[in-house]
Design an enzyme around this catalytic site. Sequence first.
Site, PDB file in Angstrom:
ATOM      1  CB  CYS A   1      -4.171   5.971  10.956  1.00 30.30           C
ATOM      2  SG  CYS A   1      -4.812   4.451  10.262  1.00 30.30           S
TER       3      CYS A   1
ATOM      4  NE  ARG B   1      -7.087   4.222   5.287  1.00 35.82           N
ATOM      5  CZ  ARG B   1      -6.122   4.575   6.140  1.00 35.82           C
ATOM      6  NH1 ARG B   1      -6.343   4.540   7.428  1.00 35.82           N
ATOM      7  NH2 ARG B   1      -4.956   4.970   5.711  1.00 35.82           N
TER       8      ARG B   1
ATOM      9  CG  ASP C   1       2.989   1.597   9.655  1.00 31.85           C
ATOM     10  OD1 ASP C   1       2.674   2.482  10.467  1.00 31.85           O
ATOM     11  OD2 ASP C   1       3.019   1.786   8.425  1.00 31.85           O
TER      12      ASP C   1
ATOM     13  NE  ARG D   1       0.104  10.193  10.252  1.00 32.88           N
ATOM     14  CZ  ARG D   1      -0.151   9.090   9.577  1.00 32.88           C
ATOM     15  NH1 ARG D   1      -1.290   8.472   9.751  1.00 32.88           N
ATOM     16  NH2 ARG D   1       0.713   8.617   8.710  1.00 32.88           N
TER      17      ARG D   1
ATOM     18  CE  LYS E   1      -1.930   1.656   4.013  1.00 34.67           C
ATOM     19  NZ  LYS E   1      -1.690   3.089   4.182  1.00 34.67           N
ATOM     20  CG  ASN E   2       2.375   2.783   3.536  1.00 34.31           C
ATOM     21  OD1 ASN E   2       1.190   3.070   3.323  1.00 34.31           O
ATOM     22  ND2 ASN E   2       2.857   2.615   4.757  1.00 34.31           N
TER      23      ASN E   2
END
Length: 423
Positions: free
Chosen positions: A116, A399, A307, A121, A22-23
């Site tokens: 999230c 997600r 993570d 952030r 995903k990232n």
Amino acid sequence: MSVWHIAGGNRLEGSTTVQGAKNAVLPIMAASVLAPCETELLNVPMLRDVDTTIRILRGLGCSVERAGDSVNIDSGYIARAEIPHSLMRELRSSVIFLGALLARCGSARLSMPGGCELGPRPIDLHLMALRALGARIEESGGELICSTPGGLKGAAIALPLPSVGATENAMLAACAAEGETVIMNAAREPEIAELQAFLVKLGADVSGAGSATVTVRGGFAAPERVGHRIMPDRIVSATLLAACAAAGGEIELRGVEPRHFSTVLHSLSECGCDIMSNGASVALRSDGNLKAPMPVITGPYPGFPTDAQPLMLAACLKARGTSVFVENVFQNRFRFTEELQRLGARIHTEGRVAVVTGVARLHGAPAVATDLRGGAALIIAALAAEGETDILDSGHVERGYERFDECLRSLGADITLTDTKGP
Ligand code: UD1
């Protein structure tokens, strides 16, 4: 709203292929607008964040087709350099479109990104880097109005923190800047090297990714078509291994890059798991009877990934002794531990530190997914618990995990996902 229903106690057995990262895919999809060409991405995971990014691309005027795990993006024509708030707030990495649009269009208008809730952030470092390259950015009513009156100019950018997103944004904008940009204290995550690999295919001159200094010489020689296969997801790999460690069993992950999560493998092996890693596969065997590892201290890559902290913590709930977790990347990343306590976990948190006292058994209970990895941690704990757990989830886990229920069922877990709105 979805509910993960888990009957704990099954061992995990078998092998599975890990989804694309995903990232890695999200910044690459943003990067596809840098030059007017066709991009074919392979091994793209089926995730809500990918769907949202496709909607962003279509909103910009790109034509996007998705078939199975491939996504084709035609960015020949960009109709507008604006992203509506309804899409921006869906995911954090929407902010990477800022650098990409400034590079392609010389302007961009978008709102603050979502993602999230892990404490504050900010995006100050993104804006600092883009301003250093000559962008003018006004913040008004939660909106960012960005332009490049004198064009983008290469610069030396020293990041106070090795922020992944700020490094990505600076790399993309620098591709269209005149002259050389040197990003110092750049993030060294594997996803940065993956973005560089894609940019080089796009005809950009980028080097150094994976080290603390990334150098970009502005200008493109973009081909008409670019193809790129997305790297495997290191956090999904860590999740499956942590689940097997906690529940017991023996699983093999195929198509992975074990060196991308070597710190996680190290901690799992300290817990007493047998780990065999061989090129692009890794196997883990656990009798479910773990011992506490050395303190797990998160940090920017190559440190222990933030993570994976909730996943490792969930794996240690029944580990003999006391497991200590120090969260150095995000300020508020222990919210999920309150939910784990409903299953009988003993966790004490104080600021950036969580201390887990191993318990003999966990029991099923109703719980709520607070965020993406916190939700995955609850699933891991539920797999290792006796009895049944229902995890209420407003879409967090989906997600980041593609068909996670199917994947875990294929390994022997008793898990179902139901949509409470469904029939
Ligand atoms: C990315 C990952 C996320 C991962 C994180 C750290 C994506 C989509 N997300 O997030 O899964 O947890 O890297 O590995 O790739 N910071 C600032 N100002 C800024 C930017 C960041 O203070 O402008 C701080 C953050 O609050 C945080 C730290 O820097 O404390 C690291 O954040 P960063 O590396 O930027 O994470 P993301 O790119 O948001």
